[in-house]
Design a protein around this motif. Structure first.
Motif, PDB file in Angstrom:
ATOM      1  N   ASP A   1       4.900 -14.256  -5.534  1.00  0.00           N
ATOM      2  CA  ASP A   1       6.212 -14.269  -5.611  1.00  0.00           C
ATOM      3  C   ASP A   1       6.987 -15.109  -4.777  1.00  0.00           C
ATOM      4  OD1 ASP A   1       7.372 -12.538  -3.091  1.00  0.00           O
ATOM      5  OD2 ASP A   1       5.534 -11.703  -3.683  1.00  0.00           O
TER       6      ASP A   1
ATOM      7  N   GLY B   1      -1.384 -11.389  -6.891  1.00  0.00           N
ATOM      8  CA  GLY B   1      -0.001 -11.715  -7.372  1.00  0.00           C
ATOM      9  C   GLY B   1       0.590 -12.664  -6.374  1.00  0.00           C
TER      10      GLY B   1
ATOM     11  N   ARG C   1       1.374 -14.450  -1.420  1.00  0.00           N
ATOM     12  CA  ARG C   1       0.317 -14.176  -2.100  1.00  0.00           C
ATOM     13  C   ARG C   1      -0.088 -12.767  -1.640  1.00  0.00           C
ATOM     14  NH1 ARG C   1      -4.958 -17.125  -1.219  1.00  0.00           N
ATOM     15  NH2 ARG C   1      -5.653 -15.174   0.162  1.00  0.00           N
ATOM     16  N   THR C   2      -0.228 -11.846  -2.812  1.00  0.00           N
ATOM     17  CA  THR C   2      -0.606 -10.389  -2.504  1.00  0.00           C
ATOM     18  C   THR C   2      -1.895 -10.261  -2.984  1.00  0.00           C
ATOM     19  OG1 THR C   2       1.552  -9.858  -2.413  1.00  0.00           O
ATOM     20  CG2 THR C   2       0.126  -8.149  -2.441  1.00  0.00           C
TER      21      THR C   2
ATOM     22  N   VAL D   1       6.836  -9.661  -8.377  1.00  0.00           N
ATOM     23  CA  VAL D   1       5.367 -10.040  -8.217  1.00  0.00           C
ATOM     24  C   VAL D   1       4.726 -10.361  -9.511  1.00  0.00           C
ATOM     25  CG1 VAL D   1       2.984  -9.558  -7.116  1.00  0.00           C
ATOM     26  CG2 VAL D   1       5.137  -9.022  -5.773  1.00  0.00           C
TER      27      VAL D   1
END
Length: 170
Positions: free
Chosen positions: A105, A103, A119-120, A87
Motif C-alpha cells: 500500500d 500486500g 509491504r505487509t 492494501v
C-alpha cells in the motif's frame, strides 16, 4: 466391393473426426484445480486489529485466484501514523488451513512525512467451521524509490487479528 471399401473408408474417417473433435480438442483449456485451502480461505472477513498502531477495524477479501484487498478504519491517518491506501496483494496456501501473503500500500505524504510504500507480510490460519481467521502481519516501510519486493527493511509495526467471515444473511 467398391461400395464396401467406400463404406469402410467413410466409417474410419467419421471415427477420426469424432475422436479428434471430442478427445483431442486443441482449444480446450485445462484449468488447474483449486485446492481445499483455496475453497475455505475465499471470502470477506471483518477483522478487529490490534498492535503497535493501536486498535481499529479492517475488512479483508481473499479471492479464489490468490489475490486479496484490505481496507482499514484508520486509513485517513491518526497521530501515530500517516494516511494510507488500501492494501492489495497475493496469497498462497502453505497447508490445508494456513496461508502466507504479501500486500502493498501507499502512505500518502503529509506536511511532515514524505510518501512511502508499505509491504505487509502476513501469516494466517483459518477455522472453516467457525468462520474465523487468525493472523499476524509485519509491516515494513520503503521509500518511493525502493522496490519493496526485492529490498528489505526493518519491521516498523506488527499487527495481530482474529477475524470473522462475513456471510450473506447474517
Amino acid at each position: 466391393m467398391k461400395t464396401r471399401n467406400a463404406f469402410v473408408t467413410l466409417t474410419i474417417c467419421l471415427l477420426l473426426v469424432l475422436t479428434t473433435t471430442f478427445f483431442v480438442n486443441i482449444h480446450k483449456v485445462s484449468a488447474e484445480p483449486i485446492s481445499d485451502c483455496h475453497k475455505l480461505v475465499t471470502g470477506t472477513y471483518l477483522t478487529p486489529l490490534s498492535g503497535d498502531r493501536g486498535q481499529f477495524y479492517g475488512i479483508t477479501t481473499f479471492t479464489r485466484d490468490g489475490n486479496f484487498v484490505s481496507s482499514a478504519s484508520t486509513q485517513t491517518g491518526n497521530p501515530s501514523f500517516q494516511p494510507f491506501s488500501n492494501v492489495q496483494g497475493s496469497w498462497e496456501c502453505t497447508s490445508d488451513r494456513e496461508i502466507t501473503a504479501i500486500g502493498l500500500d501507499f502512505n500518502y505524504p503529509t506536511a511532515t512525512l514524505p510518501g512511502s510504500i508499505t509491504r505487509t507480510d502476513f501469516r494466517a490460519t483459518f477455522d472453516p467451521k467457525a468462520g474465523i481467521v487468525q493472523a499476524t502481519a509485519k509491516l515494513r516501510s520503503f521509500s518511493l524509490n525502493a522496490n519493496p519486493l526485492n529490498d528489505d527493511a526493518p519491521v516498523t509495526a506488527t499487527l495481530t487479528f482474529t477475524g470473522q467471515r462475513v456471510k450473506a444473511g447474517q
